[in-house]
Scaffold this active site. Structure first.
Site, mmCIF file in Angstrom:
data_model
loop_
_atom_site.group_PDB
_atom_site.id
_atom_site.type_symbol
_atom_site.label_atom_id
_atom_site.label_comp_id
_atom_site.label_asym_id
_atom_site.label_seq_id
_atom_site.Cartn_x
_atom_site.Cartn_y
_atom_site.Cartn_z
ATOM 1 N N GLY A 84 34.321 -25.203 24.009
ATOM 2 C CA GLY A 84 33.605 -24.912 25.247
ATOM 3 C C GLY A 84 34.405 -25.215 26.487
ATOM 4 N N VAL A 88 43.387 -24.134 22.306
ATOM 5 C CA VAL A 88 44.557 -24.816 21.756
ATOM 6 C C VAL A 88 45.448 -23.777 21.075
ATOM 7 C CG1 VAL A 88 45.402 -26.623 20.226
ATOM 8 C CG2 VAL A 88 43.214 -26.917 21.406
ATOM 9 N N ASP A 202 31.656 -37.154 21.181
ATOM 10 C CA ASP A 202 31.654 -35.754 20.724
ATOM 11 C C ASP A 202 32.298 -35.643 19.339
ATOM 12 O OD1 ASP A 202 31.129 -33.034 20.842
ATOM 13 O OD2 ASP A 202 32.993 -32.555 21.876
#
Length: 385
Positions: A84, A88, A202
């Site tokens: 979000g 990468v 997270d």
């Protein structure tokens, strides 16, 4: 172009007119099949050629994509993942070393989110000596009229734990020993964070990366630091991946609690419990709750809706207890990482000792000692007589 000479059907007068007609029709059908087969082969050949051309164009485009981080040139090979907040890429340097390059587009986020994302650099610097945290080698914040981005150059892993779970699920090869190994690896990695007063907030399968045979934690864009002497940190917005958010994380910024979410290290334990539950059952908790995503989030936050655990003879009782202790909705009753590391699920030899200690209360212990003393005195009197 030379005309194709078709083979003529052999006609035997003794067979009759009807049989001869059937032979002609049969020959026409065979010729049509041959033509269709040739057309199909041409079509397949053309599809294969188009695929090669397209692949070559993509490869050329990626190979020609150059990117600079603090003046050092890297060549982009392929995208590794997208979340979000960031994308990468796999890149290699001039000396042909492979890296993972994380690019965060800060221009599309609110100021409060930008500051949290930028602080990832601070966390990676603080944790650079931790063996179970992904290594970061270089950083750059770039702000111009055209872009506002953050670049983080990191060590490249082989695959994340989400991919590992999918592979084992497809092959049905996730043995109890492998699951126990991965679980201990994740606990050890998270313990390093908590010992440095950092809450990840997270945690999910995709944020555990397999690097050289070890699971390492990545993505500190939403991490929080506990101040000295404090057990909690406050967040005024709900941040993280919905499926793995703890009940206390979901209260952030609500009218009932304007101060925000009250988060502690136990919030990470809840997320780890969700990961373990997913690995064991193949689904997420509250997946059977009707009403869509909002209803499932409400079920997570509702203390009256417990997590449903399927009990069967195939599930280790210690594994079941571990999941229950992780997915306790009250964070004060939830297990800590250190407690989970010495739980009988990982340390079977401690199981009987823990059960013995927990099953005997202090009052019973005192009574036992008094009875032993009285018994000893009686034995001594008997011997003296």
């Amino acid at each position: 172009m030379e005309a194709q000479i078709l083979p003529q059907p052999k006609f035997n007068e003794n067979l009759g007119a009807l049989t001869a007609r059937e032979l002609v029709l049969d020959m026409k059908a065979k010729i049509k099949c041959q033509q269709l087969a040739v057309t199909g082969q041409k079509s397949k050949a053309w599809d294969l050629l188009k695929k090669k051309i397209t692949s070559a164009k993509i490869e050329d485009a990626l190979t020609s994509a150059k990117i600079y981080v603090n003046g050092h040139k890297f060549t982009i090979l392929r995208p590794l993942g997208e979340g979000g907040y960031s994308t990468v890429y796999e890149v290699y340097s001039r000396d042909k070393k492979l890296y993972a390059l994380k690019i965060v587009n800060l221009a599309i986020h609110a100021d409060c989110v930008k500051q949290d994302l930028i602080r990832e650099i601070v966390f990676l610097e603080k944790l650079k000596k931790c063996d179970l945290v992904v290594k970061a080698f270089d950083y750059e914040l770039r702000k111009t009229e055209d872009e506002h981005k953050m670049f983080v150059l990191m060590e490249k892993g082989d695959k994340d734990f989400h991919q590992i779970l999918e592979e084992h699920r497809n092959r049905k090869s996730l043995s109890p020993a492998k699951l126990r190994y991965f679980w201990e690896e994740m606990l050890e990695a998270v313990l390093e964070l908590h010992e440095n007063n950092i809450i990840h907030t997270d945690l999910k399968p995709g944020n555990f990366l397999l690097v050289g045979g070890q699971l390492k934690i990545i993505d500190f864009g939403l991490a929080m630091e506990l101040r000295a002497g404090q057990d909690y940190a406050y967040r005024k917005f709900v941040g993280g991946t919905n499926k793995y958010l703890s009940p206390e994380s979901l209260s952030g910024g609500s009218s009932f609690d304007p101060s925000g979410s009250k988060l502690c290290t136990k919030s990470d334990v809840w997320a780890l419990g969700i990961v373990l539950y997913q690995a064991v059952y193949g689904v997420l908790p509250f997946s059977s709750v009707p009403g869509g995503r909002a209803a499932k989030l409400n079920a997570t936050n509702d203390p009256n809706i417990p997590v449903d655990f399927e009990v069967s003879s195939s599930i280790d009782p210690h594994l079941l207890d571990t999941m229950k202790r992780c997915l306790e909705k009250n964070p004060e009753k939830r297990a800590s990482i250190k407690e989970l590391l010495v739980h009988p699920y990982l340390r079977p030899e401690l199981g009987s000792k823990i059960e013995q200690v927990s099953s005997t209360c202090n009052v019973c212990k005192k009574k036992g000692r008094k009875l032993a003393k009285i018994s000893s005195q009686r034995n001594q009197q008997t011997l003296s007589q």
